[in-house]
Design an enzyme around this catalytic site. Structure first.
Site, PDB file in Angstrom:
ATOM      1  N   VAL A 104      -2.758 -18.020  24.105  1.00 33.03           N
ATOM      2  CA  VAL A 104      -1.359 -18.299  23.783  1.00 33.03           C
ATOM      3  C   VAL A 104      -0.846 -17.223  22.833  1.00 33.03           C
ATOM      4  O   VAL A 104      -1.508 -16.880  21.854  1.00 33.03           O
ATOM      5  CB  VAL A 104      -1.232 -19.686  23.091  1.00 33.03           C
ATOM      6  CG1 VAL A 104       0.194 -19.925  22.627  1.00 33.03           C
ATOM      7  CG2 VAL A 104      -1.681 -20.799  24.020  1.00 33.03           C
TER       8      VAL A 104
ATOM      9  N   ALA B  22      -1.227 -15.277  17.825  1.00 35.75           N
ATOM     10  CA  ALA B  22      -1.838 -15.682  19.090  1.00 35.75           C
ATOM     11  C   ALA B  22      -3.095 -16.493  18.804  1.00 35.75           C
ATOM     12  O   ALA B  22      -3.572 -16.538  17.662  1.00 35.75           O
ATOM     13  CB  ALA B  22      -2.194 -14.457  19.927  1.00 35.75           C
ATOM     14  N   LYS B  23      -3.612 -17.121  19.802  1.00 35.05           N
ATOM     15  CA  LYS B  23      -4.918 -17.795  19.697  1.00 35.05           C
ATOM     16  C   LYS B  23      -5.419 -18.036  21.116  1.00 35.05           C
ATOM     17  O   LYS B  23      -4.644 -18.143  22.057  1.00 35.05           O
ATOM     18  CB  LYS B  23      -4.754 -19.141  18.980  1.00 35.05           C
ATOM     19  CG  LYS B  23      -6.007 -19.609  18.272  1.00 35.05           C
ATOM     20  CD  LYS B  23      -6.201 -18.893  16.949  1.00 35.05           C
ATOM     21  CE  LYS B  23      -7.309 -19.462  16.118  1.00 35.05           C
ATOM     22  NZ  LYS B  23      -7.308 -18.909  14.760  1.00 35.05           N
ATOM     23  N   GLY B  24      -6.741 -18.144  21.237  1.00 37.03           N
ATOM     24  CA  GLY B  24      -7.317 -18.448  22.542  1.00 37.03           C
ATOM     25  C   GLY B  24      -8.490 -19.376  22.371  1.00 37.03           C
ATOM     26  O   GLY B  24      -9.012 -19.538  21.264  1.00 37.03           O
TER      27      GLY B  24
ATOM     28  N   ASP C 269     -13.305 -16.895  15.856  1.00 39.87           N
ATOM     29  CA  ASP C 269     -12.864 -18.155  15.263  1.00 39.87           C
ATOM     30  C   ASP C 269     -14.056 -19.107  15.368  1.00 39.87           C
ATOM     31  O   ASP C 269     -15.204 -18.646  15.485  1.00 39.87           O
ATOM     32  CB  ASP C 269     -11.607 -18.674  15.984  1.00 39.87           C
ATOM     33  CG  ASP C 269     -10.942 -19.816  15.234  1.00 39.87           C
ATOM     34  OD1 ASP C 269     -10.373 -19.584  14.169  1.00 39.87           O
ATOM     35  OD2 ASP C 269     -11.013 -20.977  15.706  1.00 39.87           O
TER      36      ASP C 269
END
Ligand code: NAD
Length: 414
Positions: free
Chosen positions: A58, A103-105, A144
């Site tokens: 995202v 962002a992050k995934g 993360d």
């Protein structure tokens, strides 16, 4: 009712944007994610079978620069969680003055149940699925929860093999040998430690001798334990996903690390007595550090908490109800977007070094990190004082204002 992190994140933007007097369209803009990619892909397991995995990437907002944010491997990863985390990255980069969007995934999986080979194949296939979104100028992942330097190395290699040249700037948190930065592994915890020292100064608490409880003993919590111990604080209780332990005399981080290496958990450490994960929130302490997952600090736990300072090592650990209770008790909260921003700050340094192919020594990294943490903390504290708001609201005001300004200056295309 359990509120989803995405709902909480959007609600917070609404409240702060209204306070800033932003127009309705801007509030809607800030509450939306620019890009959401949902992926499902096969991975061949060691026994020859094929399993399907789901993941996503995202990008929340790119007004201030390329997207930046970690990749999480966890069984409970949902798209809504990842959207909230991506939005959090936008505010974090803005409040730190780092030229990135958020962002992050994530992939829904339990890496502890995968062999090294399965983990590598899963990482490489996930990277291929999101490859068209990421790149040194576009979107730069980082570690993360449950991902580490090795996982980043596989992401970097997969991307590089696909584009046909080595692209170290596509991820941060890589091993030093392939373009990682000195100091990156410790950066989040080091940034937390700097902000805890500044919070102690603000409330008149002496860090040497202060009692600390930490939830989560991984990259953030485990390293912070050692750094606070070195600064003279007494870490009296810690917890990980398998257990919690307490010793009012303090828990030695080096001996605990040795125990963890063998047992894989802080539980059953001979130098402390076992307590329940929930009892951690009732421990006598001056500083409490949630450094595990979101929504851990509930209203009920906040009522029991004895600390004067809550330092949010984790992203989104405090529920809105708990926030209000802690405010009522006069607890000084260092909000996540400030407290744990040391990681993204040194990620930014790593990216700058990769692009310039010119690498700094650890002193230079740590000095620059401390300078930027201090600058951000002081700006947030000054805003909090000026507006008579808490540190979280002040941090959001600064961040949202900066992103809104960037959007307004760039204008609406076409
Ligand atoms: P990690 O996987 O290294 O460690 C997570 C720790 O939390 C582990 O010790 C795990 O056992 C523990 N944990 C998980 N569930 C728990 C529970 N219910 N109760 C107690 N402990 C529990 O992850 P990390 O990198 O240390 O990340 C921790 C938090 O910090 C996450 O919210 C992450 O988004 C945030 N964060 C990490 C970084 C970074 O650079 N690693 C940067 C910014 C924010």
């Amino acid at each position: 009712m359990t509120l989803s992190p995405w709902w909480i994140a959007q609600d917070r933007v609404d409240i702060v944007s209204k306070r800033l007097g932003l127009e309705k369209w801007m509030r809607e803009y800030l509450k939306s994610c620019k890009r959401v990619l949902d992926v499902t892909f096969p991975v061949r397991m060691d026994d020859g079978s094929v399993r399907m995995f789901s993941g996503c990437r995202v990008q929340h907002n790119l007004a201030r620069g390329p997207a930046k944010g970690g990749i999480r491997f966890h069984p409970s990863v949902t798209l809504d969680d990842v959207k909230a985390l991506a939005m959090g990255m936008t505010w974090k980069c803005a409040v730190m003055g780092i030229p990135y969007g958020g962002a992050k995934g994530g992939v829904a999986c339990d890496p502890k149940k995968l062999s090294l080979g399965e983990l590598e194949r899963l990482t490489r296939r996930y990277t291929s699925e999101i490859a068209f979104l990421i790149g040194p100028d576009k979107d730069i992942p980082a570690p993360d929860v449950n991902t580490n330097a090795q996982v980043m190395a596989w992401v970097m290699d997969t991307y590089s093999e696909n584009v046909g040249y080595s692209a170290p700037g596509v991820v941060t948190g890589k091993p030093i040998e392939i373009g990682g930065s000195e100091g990156r592994r410790e950066a989040t915890a080091r940034g937390c430690a700097v902000s805890i020292q500044l919070a102690c100064d603000a409330v008149g608490l002496n860090l040497p001798g202060a009692r600390v409880a930490i939830q989560g003993h991984g990259n953030v919590g485990g390293i912070l334990h050692r750094l606070l111990h070195e600064a003279g604080a007494r870490v009296v209780a810690v917890a990980d996903s398998q257990g919690a332990i307490m010793n009012p005399q303090g828990i030695d981080p080096v001996k605990l690390a040795r125990h963890e290496k063998v047992k894989g958990t802080v539980a059953h450490f001979p130098g402390a007595k076992p307590i329940s994960g929930d009892a951690l929130f009732s421990v006598d302490c001056d500083i409490f550090v949630p450094a595990a997952l979101e929504n851990q600090l509930t209203g009920a736990r906040a009522r029991r908490l004895k600390a004067r300072i809550v330092a949010e090592g984790a992203n989104g650990p405090t529920m809105p109800e708990a926030d209000k209770i802690l405010a009522g008790k006069g607890v000084f909260i260092i909000p996540d977007i400030l407290c744990n921003a040391g990681g993204v700050t040194v990620s930014y340094f790593e990216w700058v070094q990769d692009i310039q192919s010119y690498f700094w020594d650890e002193n230079e990294v740590n000095e620059n990190l401390e300078r930027i943490m201090r600058r951000a903390f002081e700006a947030v504290a000054a805003r909090a004082k000026k507006e008579s708001v808490n540190m979280r609201t002040a941090a959001y005001m600064l961040a949202i204002e900066r992103v809104a300004r960037a959007i307004a200056i760039r204008g609406i295309y076409p």
